[in-house]
Design a protein around this motif. Structure first.
Motif, PDB file in Angstrom:
ATOM      1  N   PHE A   1     -13.197 -55.747 -18.599  1.00 13.47           N
ATOM      2  CA  PHE A   1     -14.006 -56.874 -18.148  1.00 13.47           C
ATOM      3  C   PHE A   1     -13.274 -57.860 -17.224  1.00 13.47           C
ATOM      4  N   ILE A   2     -11.962 -57.859 -17.227  1.00 13.49           N
ATOM      5  CA  ILE A   2     -11.219 -58.880 -16.478  1.00 13.49           C
ATOM      6  C   ILE A   2     -10.367 -58.285 -15.356  1.00 13.49           C
ATOM      7  N   TYR A   3      -9.628 -57.233 -15.665  1.00  8.57           N
ATOM      8  CA  TYR A   3      -8.681 -56.685 -14.682  1.00  8.57           C
ATOM      9  C   TYR A   3      -9.400 -56.206 -13.415  1.00  8.57           C
ATOM     10  N   GLN A   4      -8.852 -56.587 -12.275  1.00  4.53           N
ATOM     11  CA  GLN A   4      -9.378 -56.174 -10.976  1.00  4.53           C
ATOM     12  C   GLN A   4      -8.227 -55.630 -10.134  1.00  4.53           C
ATOM     13  N   PRO A   5      -8.394 -54.452  -9.549  1.00  6.19           N
ATOM     14  CA  PRO A   5      -7.310 -53.871  -8.742  1.00  6.19           C
ATOM     15  C   PRO A   5      -6.824 -54.842  -7.665  1.00  6.19           C
ATOM     16  N   VAL A   6      -5.516 -54.919  -7.508  1.00  7.06           N
ATOM     17  CA  VAL A   6      -4.923 -55.836  -6.540  1.00  7.06           C
ATOM     18  C   VAL A   6      -5.349 -55.479  -5.118  1.00  7.06           C
ATOM     19  N   ASN A   7      -5.434 -54.189  -4.829  1.00  9.19           N
ATOM     20  CA  ASN A   7      -5.794 -53.728  -3.473  1.00  9.19           C
ATOM     21  C   ASN A   7      -7.283 -53.460  -3.323  1.00  9.19           C
ATOM     22  N   PHE A   8      -8.086 -54.157  -4.106  1.00  5.77           N
ATOM     23  CA  PHE A   8      -9.545 -53.972  -4.041  1.00  5.77           C
ATOM     24  C   PHE A   8     -10.028 -54.250  -2.613  1.00  5.77           C
ATOM     25  N   PRO A   9     -10.754 -53.296  -1.983  1.00  2.00           N
ATOM     26  CA  PRO A   9     -11.212 -53.489  -0.598  1.00  2.00           C
ATOM     27  C   PRO A   9     -12.326 -54.539  -0.509  1.00  2.00           C
ATOM     28  N   LEU A  10     -12.045 -55.643   0.136  1.00  6.55           N
ATOM     29  CA  LEU A  10     -13.038 -56.712   0.262  1.00  6.55           C
ATOM     30  C   LEU A  10     -13.931 -56.489   1.473  1.00  6.55           C
ATOM     31  N   HIS A  11     -15.156 -57.014   1.389  1.00  9.91           N
ATOM     32  CA  HIS A  11     -16.131 -56.943   2.483  1.00  9.91           C
ATOM     33  C   HIS A  11     -16.316 -55.503   2.956  1.00  9.91           C
TER      34      HIS A  11
ATOM     35  N   ASN B   1      -9.371 -47.618  -4.408  1.00  6.96           N
ATOM     36  CA  ASN B   1      -8.918 -48.814  -5.145  1.00  6.96           C
ATOM     37  C   ASN B   1     -10.037 -49.761  -5.575  1.00  6.96           C
ATOM     38  N   PHE B   2     -11.257 -49.244  -5.711  1.00  8.72           N
ATOM     39  CA  PHE B   2     -12.327 -50.067  -6.271  1.00  8.72           C
ATOM     40  C   PHE B   2     -12.205 -50.140  -7.788  1.00  8.72           C
ATOM     41  N   ILE B   3     -11.706 -49.064  -8.382  1.00  4.50           N
ATOM     42  CA  ILE B   3     -11.514 -49.014  -9.829  1.00  4.50           C
ATOM     43  C   ILE B   3     -10.123 -48.455 -10.115  1.00  4.50           C
ATOM     44  N   SER B   4      -9.655 -48.675 -11.337  1.00  9.56           N
ATOM     45  CA  SER B   4      -8.312 -48.213 -11.713  1.00  9.56           C
ATOM     46  C   SER B   4      -8.344 -46.920 -12.517  1.00  9.56           C
ATOM     47  N   SER B   5      -9.519 -46.534 -13.025  1.00  8.75           N
ATOM     48  CA  SER B   5      -9.609 -45.316 -13.836  1.00  8.75           C
ATOM     49  C   SER B   5     -10.956 -44.644 -13.637  1.00  8.75           C
ATOM     50  N   SER B   6     -10.942 -43.442 -13.113  1.00  5.71           N
ATOM     51  CA  SER B   6     -12.187 -42.693 -12.947  1.00  5.71           C
ATOM     52  C   SER B   6     -12.740 -42.257 -14.307  1.00  5.71           C
ATOM     53  N   PHE B   7     -11.837 -41.969 -15.262  1.00  7.78           N
ATOM     54  CA  PHE B   7     -12.277 -41.554 -16.598  1.00  7.78           C
ATOM     55  C   PHE B   7     -13.120 -42.629 -17.261  1.00  7.78           C
ATOM     56  N   TRP B   8     -12.598 -43.873 -17.295  1.00  6.46           N
ATOM     57  CA  TRP B   8     -13.325 -44.945 -17.949  1.00  6.46           C
ATOM     58  C   TRP B   8     -14.559 -45.369 -17.157  1.00  6.46           C
ATOM     59  N   PHE B   9     -14.532 -45.185 -15.827  1.00  2.40           N
ATOM     60  CA  PHE B   9     -15.735 -45.467 -15.044  1.00  2.40           C
ATOM     61  C   PHE B   9     -16.864 -44.536 -15.476  1.00  2.40           C
ATOM     62  N   VAL B  10     -16.556 -43.248 -15.607  1.00  6.51           N
ATOM     63  CA  VAL B  10     -17.568 -42.265 -16.024  1.00  6.51           C
ATOM     64  C   VAL B  10     -18.097 -42.604 -17.409  1.00  6.51           C
ATOM     65  N   ALA B  11     -17.186 -42.951 -18.324  1.00  8.96           N
ATOM     66  CA  ALA B  11     -17.599 -43.274 -19.690  1.00  8.96           C
ATOM     67  C   ALA B  11     -18.508 -44.497 -19.723  1.00  8.96           C
ATOM     68  N   LEU B  12     -18.122 -45.542 -19.022  1.00  6.55           N
ATOM     69  CA  LEU B  12     -18.933 -46.754 -18.988  1.00  6.55           C
ATOM     70  C   LEU B  12     -20.266 -46.512 -18.289  1.00  6.55           C
ATOM     71  N   ASN B  13     -20.238 -45.758 -17.204  1.00  7.52           N
ATOM     72  CA  ASN B  13     -21.479 -45.504 -16.465  1.00  7.52           C
ATOM     73  C   ASN B  13     -22.488 -44.743 -17.316  1.00  7.52           C
TER      74      ASN B  13
ATOM     75  N   LYS C   1     -16.222 -59.275  -2.914  1.00  4.17           N
ATOM     76  CA  LYS C   1     -15.112 -59.845  -3.695  1.00  4.17           C
ATOM     77  C   LYS C   1     -14.626 -58.808  -4.703  1.00  4.17           C
ATOM     78  N   ARG C   2     -13.438 -59.029  -5.258  1.00  8.86           N
ATOM     79  CA  ARG C   2     -12.879 -58.111  -6.243  1.00  8.86           C
ATOM     80  C   ARG C   2     -13.696 -58.157  -7.532  1.00  8.86           C
ATOM     81  N   GLN C   3     -13.858 -56.995  -8.170  1.00 10.99           N
ATOM     82  CA  GLN C   3     -14.658 -56.921  -9.384  1.00 10.99           C
ATOM     83  C   GLN C   3     -13.985 -56.014 -10.398  1.00 10.99           C
ATOM     84  N   SER C   4     -14.335 -56.222 -11.656  1.00 10.36           N
ATOM     85  CA  SER C   4     -13.729 -55.451 -12.742  1.00 10.36           C
ATOM     86  C   SER C   4     -14.348 -54.065 -12.835  1.00 10.36           C
TER      87      SER C   4
END
Length: 294
Positions: free
Chosen positions: A27-37, A59-71, A89-92
């Motif tokens: 819910f909080i961590y956002q990748p440092v190199n998140f592509p803005l705009h 670099n939109f997300i840090s883990s493809s595994f957890w993205f799939v699980a959450l989605n 803007k950067r997002q979790s």
């Protein structure tokens, strides 16, 4: 007993810490190199796994595994919804997963200001800087025949707008402004193309209204007596030079944009004319045929 109680307390502490760490990661961590705009297009038929891999690589997300699980949890197994997603803007990880599960595209209109006197090349640069993933080269190719007929104004475009839609909006704006001036153009006795080309030439020849009016009178007089216009502004399309850098040899270049070499106003358009309501004004003074288009 005390040792067991102490050990139990530490277990509770570690468990709470672990839970908080997971929640923070989601819910909080956002990748440092998140592509803005940036605009991300999810095509129909693309799987959750393919989308997750792409988002992790960019670099939109840090883990493809957890993205799939959450989605899968958030979408009820439907997967990602196809469409264009705008990230300003950067997002979790959780926020990105939820957006793609619900189709939250984030396509808030972007303010685009096109100044008076802009060429289509200058417009293309503005659009590319303002709109993510805008197809600049495609815009230049499609807008070439419309130069001078795309109205300079403040527009509100969605981030995923296509070049054809931008051209259509700007051309419609031009035509809407033109409706109140059709009678004046007819009364003047010149075609719309001639009027717009003359106005576009004046954009680079002068800055002050009074100066433009004087030059317009001179140029219409030259056309009437079949004399070359002899203006310098069109040389930006010949060799990129202007009034201050032209040489006598430049004036001899055989180019349709050389108004010292060719007569008439069929040279094409260089700049978008100024506010169209002010374009057609007629006056008299020291110059014969002083008709003003500024």
């Amino acid at each position: 007993m005390k040792f067991k109680k102490y050990l139990l307390d530490w277990r509770y502490f570690l468990m709470v810490f672990f839970i908080l760490a997971i929640l923070g990661y989601f819910f909080i961590y956002q990748p440092v190199n998140f592509p803005l705009h940036t605009l991300v297009s999810v095509e129909k038929g693309v799987t959750i796994g393919q989308t997750a891999d792409f988002l992790e690589q960019k670099n939109f997300i840090s883990s493809s595994f957890w993205f799939v699980a959450l989605n899968r949890l958030l979408s009820g197994g439907r997967g990602v919804l196809a469409g264009d997603y705008y990230f300003d803007k950067r997002q979790s990880l959780f926020t990105v997963s939820r957006r793609l599960a619900r189709g939250d595209f984030g396509l808030t209109p972007v303010v685009v200001f096109i100044p008076e006197g802009s060429s289509i090349k200058e417009i293309a640069v503005i659009l590319e800087k303002t709109l993510p993933s805008f197809a600049q080269e495609k815009f230049l190719a499609e807008a070439q025949a419309k130069e001078g007929y795309l109205f300079p104004d403040t527009y509100y475009f969605p981030p995923n707008i296509k070049p054809a839609a931008v051209i259509a909006a700007m051309e419609k704006n031009f035509n809407d402004k033109l409706t109140t001036l059709n009678e004046k153009i007819s009364a003047f006795g010149k075609s719309l193309k001639e009027v717009v080309i003359m106005a576009s030439l004046l954009e680079e020849e002068a800055r002050q209204l009074e100066t433009k009016q004087m030059i317009a009178g001179i140029l219409w007089k030259r056309l009437k007596i079949n004399m070359p216009l002899q203006v310098d502004s069109s040389f930006q399309y010949v060799n990129g030079k202007n009034t201050f850098t032209l040489t006598l040899d430049d004036l001899k270049i055989d180019s349709p944009y050389n108004t010292y070499f060719y007569k008439g106003v069929e040279i094409g358009l260089q700049k978008i004319p100024s506010i169209f309501e002010r374009k057609i004004q007629c006056g008299t003074g020291l110059y014969v045929y002083r008709f003003c288009f500024t």
